[in-house]
Scaffold this motif. Structure first.
Motif, mmCIF file in Angstrom:
data_model
loop_
_atom_site.group_PDB
_atom_site.id
_atom_site.type_symbol
_atom_site.label_atom_id
_atom_site.label_comp_id
_atom_site.label_asym_id
_atom_site.label_seq_id
_atom_site.Cartn_x
_atom_site.Cartn_y
_atom_site.Cartn_z
ATOM 1 N N ILE A 50 0.846 -1.191 0.000
ATOM 2 C CA ILE A 50 0.000 0.000 0.000
ATOM 3 C C ILE A 50 0.881 1.240 0.000
ATOM 4 C CG2 ILE A 50 -2.027 -0.973 1.120
ATOM 5 C CD1 ILE A 50 -0.972 0.087 3.767
ATOM 6 N N ASN A 51 0.343 2.280 -0.546
ATOM 7 C CA ASN A 51 1.037 3.572 -0.550
ATOM 8 C C ASN A 51 0.203 4.556 0.242
ATOM 9 O OD1 ASN A 51 3.098 2.675 -2.285
ATOM 10 N ND2 ASN A 51 1.805 3.037 -4.075
ATOM 11 N N ASN A 52 0.847 5.537 0.804
ATOM 12 C CA ASN A 52 0.152 6.602 1.545
ATOM 13 C C ASN A 52 -0.766 6.054 2.631
ATOM 14 O OD1 ASN A 52 1.352 8.456 -0.213
ATOM 15 N ND2 ASN A 52 -0.323 8.227 -1.678
ATOM 16 N N THR A 53 -0.200 5.276 3.530
ATOM 17 C CA THR A 53 -0.991 4.719 4.626
ATOM 18 C C THR A 53 -1.485 5.844 5.519
ATOM 19 O OG1 THR A 53 0.445 2.793 4.607
ATOM 20 C CG2 THR A 53 -0.946 3.082 6.536
ATOM 21 N N PRO A 54 -2.770 5.841 5.870
ATOM 22 C CA PRO A 54 -3.271 6.871 6.787
ATOM 23 C C PRO A 54 -2.655 6.696 8.175
ATOM 24 C CG PRO A 54 -5.026 5.347 6.156
ATOM 25 C CD PRO A 54 -3.804 4.930 5.425
ATOM 26 N N SER A 55 -2.613 7.757 8.945
ATOM 27 C CA SER A 55 -2.023 7.688 10.294
ATOM 28 C C SER A 55 -2.977 7.051 11.293
ATOM 29 C CB SER A 55 -1.608 9.073 10.767
ATOM 30 O OG SER A 55 -2.734 9.924 10.824
ATOM 31 N N VAL A 56 -4.255 6.939 10.927
ATOM 32 C CA VAL A 56 -5.246 6.301 11.793
ATOM 33 C C VAL A 56 -6.049 5.290 10.976
ATOM 34 C CG1 VAL A 56 -7.328 6.663 13.182
ATOM 35 C CG2 VAL A 56 -5.457 8.302 13.321
ATOM 36 N N LEU A 57 -6.170 4.081 11.541
ATOM 37 C CA LEU A 57 -7.007 3.041 10.964
ATOM 38 C C LEU A 57 -8.000 2.614 12.038
ATOM 39 C CD1 LEU A 57 -4.136 0.990 9.284
ATOM 40 C CD2 LEU A 57 -5.860 2.331 8.083
ATOM 41 N N TRP A 58 -8.923 1.724 11.701
ATOM 42 C CA TRP A 58 -9.946 1.286 12.657
ATOM 43 C C TRP A 58 -10.034 -0.223 12.678
ATOM 44 C CZ3 TRP A 58 -12.073 4.694 15.927
ATOM 45 C CH2 TRP A 58 -11.880 6.038 15.624
ATOM 46 N N LEU A 59 -10.112 -0.783 13.874
ATOM 47 C CA LEU A 59 -10.266 -2.217 14.096
ATOM 48 C C LEU A 59 -11.663 -2.467 14.638
ATOM 49 C CD1 LEU A 59 -9.200 -5.167 14.584
ATOM 50 C CD2 LEU A 59 -8.476 -4.359 16.837
ATOM 51 N N CYS A 60 -12.378 -3.420 14.051
ATOM 52 C CA CYS A 60 -13.702 -3.809 14.541
ATOM 53 C C CYS A 60 -13.555 -5.104 15.307
ATOM 54 C CB CYS A 60 -14.654 -4.042 13.377
ATOM 55 S SG CYS A 60 -14.927 -2.589 12.390
ATOM 56 N N ASP A 61 -13.851 -5.079 16.597
ATOM 57 C CA ASP A 61 -13.778 -6.281 17.402
ATOM 58 C C ASP A 61 -14.580 -6.069 18.671
ATOM 59 O OD1 ASP A 61 -12.307 -8.969 17.418
ATOM 60 O OD2 ASP A 61 -11.992 -8.241 19.453
ATOM 61 N N ALA A 62 -15.028 -7.144 19.287
ATOM 62 C CA ALA A 62 -15.794 -7.106 20.541
ATOM 63 C C ALA A 62 -16.987 -6.157 20.439
ATOM 64 C CB ALA A 62 -14.892 -6.713 21.714
ATOM 65 N N GLY A 63 -17.557 -6.023 19.227
ATOM 66 C CA GLY A 63 -18.730 -5.177 19.025
ATOM 67 C C GLY A 63 -18.435 -3.689 19.034
ATOM 68 N N LYS A 64 -17.170 -3.303 18.907
ATOM 69 C CA LYS A 64 -16.767 -1.890 18.962
ATOM 70 C C LYS A 64 -15.776 -1.567 17.853
ATOM 71 C CE LYS A 64 -18.806 -0.695 22.827
ATOM 72 N NZ LYS A 64 -19.878 0.229 22.852
ATOM 73 N N ALA A 65 -15.646 -0.278 17.568
ATOM 74 C CA ALA A 65 -14.638 0.216 16.632
ATOM 75 C C ALA A 65 -13.517 0.843 17.457
ATOM 76 C CB ALA A 65 -15.251 1.250 15.697
ATOM 77 N N PHE A 66 -12.282 0.368 17.269
ATOM 78 C CA PHE A 66 -11.132 0.865 18.026
ATOM 79 C C PHE A 66 -10.170 1.601 17.109
ATOM 80 C CE2 PHE A 66 -12.579 -2.974 20.213
ATOM 81 C CZ PHE A 66 -12.821 -2.454 21.467
ATOM 82 N N LYS A 67 -9.698 2.741 17.581
ATOM 83 C CA LYS A 67 -8.742 3.536 16.817
ATOM 84 C C LYS A 67 -7.371 2.866 16.861
ATOM 85 C CE LYS A 67 -8.684 8.118 16.985
ATOM 86 N NZ LYS A 67 -8.422 9.497 17.443
ATOM 87 N N VAL A 68 -6.766 2.721 15.693
ATOM 88 C CA VAL A 68 -5.438 2.134 15.550
ATOM 89 C C VAL A 68 -4.534 3.231 15.008
ATOM 90 C CG1 VAL A 68 -4.070 0.377 14.371
ATOM 91 C CG2 VAL A 68 -6.415 -0.136 15.054
#
Length: 191
Positions: A117-135
């Motif tokens: 991948i190119n130009n990876t964003p500085s923040v991604l999101w993980l979906c787990d345990a019924g929630k969205a977590f900031k990565v």
């Protein structure tokens, strides 16, 4: 034939590569750091200043007890931010007894994307345990992203799920992650 480009007050728009909406790959996160708080003297009458499962900040009081030797109150405070996972429950305390155990809600890890991948964003999101977590992406090498997750009270659920490397998808925007969670909940309710 030669062409000259004359631009006065005009912005030229160049095509850019669009970011993917999600990134598939292997996620590996560390086990949560733990804080253990032991009694430094014998005493009585424990007073819980927080509840089990609660997030406490650095320096926040967790538990207190009456020191029987010097007859004054001792207070245990959190060394750093953590989730309370254990609290002593007896009316008496002996020197060396475990009074409280906390888990760090901040986990470090790596993510190996399945494709470049190119130009990876500085923040991604993980979906787990019924929630969205900031990565948060802390560093990017040629084949791996070094990440930080802030899980708060979900630290035990999520870290247990991701023991060892696990194939997963990270999203580039929170709404996509939430949409996926909503769709999964609807599918679970179907007969």
């Amino acid at each position: 034939m030669k062409f000259k480009l004359l631009s006065i007050g005009v912005f030229a728009l160049l095509p850019t590569t669009a970011l993917p909406q999600s990134l598939a790959g292997k996620l590996m996160i560390s086990t949560p750091g733990q804080q253990y708080h032991f009694a430094t003297s014998s005493g009585k009458a424990l007073q819980h200043l927080v509840k089990q499962g609660e997030l406490v900040l650095k320096g926040e009081p967790v538990i207190s007890y009456q020191d029987s030797t010097h007859n004054h109150t001792k207070q245990v405070v959190a060394d750093s931010e953590g989730i309370v996972t254990e609290l002593s429950r007896g009316p008496l305390v002996s020197k060396g007894d475990l009074l409280a155990k906390l888990l760090s809600p901040t986990l470090l890890g790596t993510f190996e994307p399945a494709s470049a991948i190119n130009n990876t964003p500085s923040v991604l999101w993980l979906c787990d345990a019924g929630k969205a977590f900031k990565v948060k992406v802390s560093y990017e090498s040629k084949s791996m992203l070094f990440i930080t997750l802030q899980l708060n009270e979900y630290v035990t659920k999520v870290s247990d799920t991701f023991k060892g490397a696990k194939s997963t998808t990270l999203f580039t925007n929170r709404e996509q992650c939430v949409d996926l969670l909503t769709k999964n909940e609807v599918l679970k309710k179907l007969p």
